[in-house]
Design a protein around this motif. Structure first.
Motif, PDB file in Angstrom:
ATOM      1  N   VAL A  11      64.850  -9.192   3.717  1.00  0.00           N
ATOM      2  CA  VAL A  11      65.462  -9.405   5.034  1.00  0.00           C
ATOM      3  C   VAL A  11      64.433  -9.630   6.134  1.00  0.00           C
ATOM      4  O   VAL A  11      64.780 -10.075   7.222  1.00  0.00           O
ATOM      5  N   LEU A  12      63.165  -9.355   5.851  1.00  0.00           N
ATOM      6  CA  LEU A  12      62.092  -9.569   6.824  1.00  0.00           C
ATOM      7  C   LEU A  12      61.429 -10.932   6.627  1.00  0.00           C
ATOM      8  O   LEU A  12      60.523 -11.292   7.366  1.00  0.00           O
ATOM      9  N   GLY A  13      61.862 -11.670   5.576  1.00  0.00           N
ATOM     10  CA  GLY A  13      61.316 -12.987   5.308  1.00  0.00           C
ATOM     11  C   GLY A  13      60.170 -13.009   4.320  1.00  0.00           C
ATOM     12  O   GLY A  13      59.674 -14.073   3.959  1.00  0.00           O
ATOM     13  N   GLY A  14      59.743 -11.848   3.853  1.00  0.00           N
ATOM     14  CA  GLY A  14      58.654 -11.772   2.882  1.00  0.00           C
ATOM     15  C   GLY A  14      59.180 -11.734   1.464  1.00  0.00           C
ATOM     16  O   GLY A  14      60.394 -11.758   1.236  1.00  0.00           O
ATOM     17  N   LEU A 103      63.672  -1.999   3.786  1.00  0.00           N
ATOM     18  CA  LEU A 103      63.839  -3.394   4.182  1.00  0.00           C
ATOM     19  C   LEU A 103      63.084  -4.361   3.282  1.00  0.00           C
ATOM     20  O   LEU A 103      63.601  -5.420   2.929  1.00  0.00           O
ATOM     21  N   ALA A 104      61.865  -4.024   2.903  1.00  0.00           N
ATOM     22  CA  ALA A 104      61.051  -4.918   2.085  1.00  0.00           C
ATOM     23  C   ALA A 104      61.662  -5.148   0.703  1.00  0.00           C
ATOM     24  O   ALA A 104      61.360  -6.139   0.040  1.00  0.00           O
ATOM     25  N   PRO A 115      74.324  -7.067   9.818  1.00  0.00           N
ATOM     26  CA  PRO A 115      73.348  -7.494  10.826  1.00  0.00           C
ATOM     27  C   PRO A 115      71.991  -6.821  10.576  1.00  0.00           C
ATOM     28  O   PRO A 115      71.935  -5.646  10.213  1.00  0.00           O
ATOM     29  N   LEU A 116      70.916  -7.568  10.777  1.00  0.00           N
ATOM     30  CA  LEU A 116      69.574  -7.028  10.582  1.00  0.00           C
ATOM     31  C   LEU A 116      69.367  -5.754  11.402  1.00  0.00           C
ATOM     32  O   LEU A 116      68.745  -4.797  10.934  1.00  0.00           O
TER      33      LEU A 116
END
Length: 134
Positions: A11-14, A103-104, A115-116
């Motif tokens: 969810v953080l884009g990583g 989150l990761a 929602p984030l």
């Protein structure tokens, strides 16, 4: 069951990180909250389950405590990391019983349902620079 996507994002884009291997979690039982076409429930939220979350899930008809060997499901105890269904986590959040999330290790598909900001509110991730916590 086909193999999950290889370039999964969190969810953080990583890159999607491992959620848990004791017990082994994930729709594909690969330790990650990978998702694919077969995962219609979206087991995408890496949650560290609490007694309150488990009790809530049982109350709403989602018993996560009882072992179900036929599904390779060991039954969860408070403190276990587990890939939970995004809609079920959101239901617990709205009812005030959300489990902490990593989150990761939470798949970006969770954002289709949650929602984030709600995930961040319940995050227990250690930031890349732990000194920022001081």
């Amino acid at each position: 069951m086909s193999v999950p996507e290889q370039s999964a994002r969190n969810v953080l884009g990583g890159p999607l990180q491992e959620c848990g291997t004791d017990p082994v979690t994930g729709f594909y039982r690969d330790g990650c909250c990978n998702s694919g076409p077969q995962d219609v429930g979206r087991h995408t939220v890496c949650a560290v389950v609490t007694a309150e979350f488990l009790a809530h899930q049982q109350r709403v008809g989602n018993d996560l405590s009882t072992p179900r060997p036929e599904y390779s499901f060991p039954g969860l105890q408070p403190g276990d990391s587990w890939c939970v269904v995004a809609a079920r986590w959101m239901q617990a959040y709205l009812d005030g019983a959300a489990a902490p999330v990593i989150l990761a290790a939470t798949h970006e598909r969770a954002l289709d349902v949650i929602p984030l900001e709600a995930l961040q509110e319940n995050s227990i991730d250690v930031p890349p620079d732990p000194a920022s916590l001081i």
